[in-house]
Motif scaffolding. Structure first.
Motif, short mmCIF file in Angstrom:
data_model
loop_
_atom_site.label_atom_id
_atom_site.label_comp_id
_atom_site.label_asym_id
_atom_site.label_seq_id
_atom_site.Cartn_x
_atom_site.Cartn_y
_atom_site.Cartn_z
N VAL A 59 7.29 -24.93 -5.80
CA VAL A 59 6.53 -23.73 -6.14
C VAL A 59 5.09 -23.91 -5.67
O VAL A 59 4.45 -24.90 -6.00
N PHE A 60 4.60 -22.94 -4.89
CA PHE A 60 3.21 -22.98 -4.44
C PHE A 60 2.80 -21.57 -4.06
O PHE A 60 3.62 -20.64 -4.04
N SER A 61 1.53 -21.39 -3.75
CA SER A 61 1.01 -20.07 -3.40
C SER A 61 1.26 -19.78 -1.93
O SER A 61 1.21 -20.68 -1.08
N SER A 62 1.52 -18.51 -1.61
CA SER A 62 1.74 -18.12 -0.22
C SER A 62 0.49 -18.29 0.64
O SER A 62 0.58 -18.30 1.87
N SER A 63 -0.68 -18.41 0.00
CA SER A 63 -1.92 -18.62 0.76
C SER A 63 -1.90 -19.95 1.51
O SER A 63 -2.67 -20.14 2.46
N VAL A 118 -8.03 -7.95 2.84
CA VAL A 118 -7.94 -8.20 1.40
C VAL A 118 -6.47 -8.34 1.05
O VAL A 118 -5.71 -7.37 1.11
N THR A 119 -6.07 -9.54 0.69
CA THR A 119 -4.67 -9.85 0.44
C THR A 119 -4.53 -10.63 -0.86
O THR A 119 -5.34 -11.51 -1.16
N ILE A 120 -3.49 -10.31 -1.65
CA ILE A 120 -3.19 -11.04 -2.88
C ILE A 120 -2.05 -12.01 -2.58
O ILE A 120 -0.93 -11.58 -2.25
N PRO A 121 -2.29 -13.32 -2.67
CA PRO A 121 -1.19 -14.27 -2.46
C PRO A 121 -0.20 -14.23 -3.62
O PRO A 121 -0.58 -14.02 -4.77
N LEU A 122 1.06 -14.42 -3.31
CA LEU A 122 2.12 -14.38 -4.32
C LEU A 122 2.81 -15.74 -4.40
O LEU A 122 2.77 -16.52 -3.45
N PRO A 123 3.46 -16.04 -5.53
CA PRO A 123 4.13 -17.34 -5.67
C PRO A 123 5.33 -17.49 -4.73
O PRO A 123 6.14 -16.57 -4.61
N VAL A 124 5.41 -18.62 -4.07
CA VAL A 124 6.55 -18.97 -3.24
C VAL A 124 7.43 -19.94 -4.03
O VAL A 124 6.95 -20.98 -4.50
N ILE A 125 8.69 -19.57 -4.20
CA ILE A 125 9.64 -20.39 -4.97
C ILE A 125 10.81 -20.72 -4.06
O ILE A 125 11.59 -19.83 -3.69
N ILE A 126 10.94 -21.98 -3.69
CA ILE A 126 12.00 -22.43 -2.79
C ILE A 126 12.89 -23.42 -3.54
O ILE A 126 12.40 -24.38 -4.13
N LYS A 145 7.94 -3.33 5.53
CA LYS A 145 8.73 -4.52 5.25
C LYS A 145 8.20 -5.25 4.02
O LYS A 145 7.06 -5.09 3.62
N ASP A 146 9.08 -6.07 3.44
CA ASP A 146 8.68 -6.93 2.34
C ASP A 146 7.83 -8.08 2.87
O ASP A 146 7.85 -8.37 4.07
N ALA A 147 7.08 -8.74 1.98
CA ALA A 147 6.21 -9.84 2.42
C ALA A 147 5.99 -10.81 1.27
O ALA A 147 6.21 -10.47 0.10
N HIS A 148 5.53 -12.02 1.62
CA HIS A 148 5.26 -13.04 0.62
C HIS A 148 3.83 -12.94 0.08
O HIS A 148 3.45 -13.72 -0.80
#
Length: 380
Positions: free
Chosen positions: A91-95, A74-82, A59-62
């Motif tokens: 706009v903020f980080s998925s972390s 070990v996870t890379i956070p991605l930008p959340v754009i709402i 599945k896709d993920a943020h």
């Protein structure tokens, strides 16, 4: 074309809701409560859930989960754009979601724990989606648009960049050395593939206009191939195993086909050369056939890539399933799993090339069929 694919591939995460900004003290209390619940869950040994693991990988993920070592992820956070029509863009980080255990700025990433805690239906609030919540962490129901840079979208950008860089390097080699000299290095690897697509795919199916459509067919082929190959790497994204991405590619193919049609093509559709009473039956069938072509492109690529990933992950999961029952059984099944996965990975490597070729070839065939009526009349 690649840019269009990536824009269409922003399948986003549907239209959800947006709420008033949560009060800091409530957000702190909610985060503390979530942290305590998380610690309570961690105290109990969690059984291996094959379904959760498999779906989590395909599945896709943020965020981009690379690998886990014990309890360390070990996870890379991605930008959340709402985007919300009333409040604008956030706009903020998925972390900030803490893997779905906390809300941020009036938003919450839905997971199974949240659904169980609030007693919500997964059909209405699918896991992995972002929704708007109030100060008490309850869904508000207001409409929002999730335009986040998810794992699949990020992987598509990487594939597009790789495609551009590789093709520019090949073009530079031709510009420097000329077309008369024998290719060297990476140019010698790419030239047979490019010539094969041009001479065996484009020219036979689109006679007379091969030069016009060769760049498009090559772009489709290499874009799908790169994404297929990237999807075989550990910790990678399942891009072409996402039906929204394959649908976007099929829409591009369908749009080009429709722009390539002529009056002869539509004449064969609505006025086929058959007796009158048969036209009433054949014309709707021909029209439906136009629509089913992009559908077949969508499902074929999605199903083949998704099935391969699920099979590989299922075989790997068998080790942990047997291991949870008996450690000896788990270690005993390990060599079988390794052997099966080596065979499956080789098969998936072959499928990666075959599916890219089939999609490109069928696109060329459909474009050629859209022009075929005019060519036939010219020959007559």
């Amino acid at each position: 074309m690649v840019a269009l694919v990536m824009v269409l591939g922003l399948h986003s995460f549907g239209n959800f809701s947006f709420a008033q900004e949560a009060h800091p003290e409530h957000a702190t209390e909610a985060a503390a409560g979530a942290h305590e619940a998380h610690e309570a869950e961690a105290a109990e040994p969690k059984k291996f859930d094959a379904k959760e693991v498999i779906l989590g990988h395909v599945k896709d993920a943020h965020d981009w989960h690379l690998f886990s070592i014990g309890e360390t992820h070990v996870t890379i956070p991605l930008p959340v754009i709402i985007y919300n029509p009333n409040r604008g863009t956030s706009v903020f980080s998925s972390s900030a979601f803490h893997h779905g255990h906390a809300s941020h700025d009036g938003y919450r990433l839905v997971n199974e724990h949240y659904l169980h805690e609030k007693g919500l239906e997964e059909a209405k609030y699918p896991a992995g989606k972002i929704i708007a919540v109030d100060a008490n962490d309850n869904p508000t129901g207001e409409e929002i648009y999730d335009l986040s840079m998810t794992k699949n979208i990020t992987s598509m950008f990487i594939a597009a960049i790789l495609l551009v860089v590789l093709m520019l390097n090949v073009a530079k080699a031709y510009k420097t050395r000329g077309s008369k000299k024998a290719p060297k290095g990476f140019q010698s690897l790419m030239e047979p593939v490019i010539i094969f697509i041009r001479d065996e795919v484009v020219k036979p199916n689109i006679p007379g206009k091969a030069e016009k459509y060769t760049p498009l067919i090559l772009t489709i082929f290499f874009f799908i191939l790169i994404n297929n190959l990237l999807g075989l790497l550990p910790g990678s994204a399942n891009v072409t195993g996402n039906i929204a991405v394959t649908l976007a590619l099929a829409v591009v193919s369908f749009a080009v086909t429709m722009f390539s049609t002529n009056k002869h093509f539509w004449g064969h559709i609505f006025n086929p050369p058959v007796p009158g009473f048969v036209k009433v039956i054949l014309a709707p069938v021909e029209l439906i056939g136009i629509i089913t072509k992009p559908v077949s492109l969508t499902v074929r690529l999605f199903a083949n890539i998704m099935a391969g990933h699920i099979i590989i992950l299922s075989i790997i999961s068998l080790v942990f399933i047997f291991g949870s029952l008996n450690k000896v059984a788990g270690y005993g099944f390990l060599p079988i799993t390794v052997a099966f996965n080596i065979v499956m990975m080789m098969l998936e490597l072959l499928v990666a090339f075959i599916q890219a070729f089939i999609f490109a070839n069928l696109t060329a065939v459909f474009i050629g069929q859209a022009m075929e009526g005019g060519h036939d009349e010219a020959h007559h």
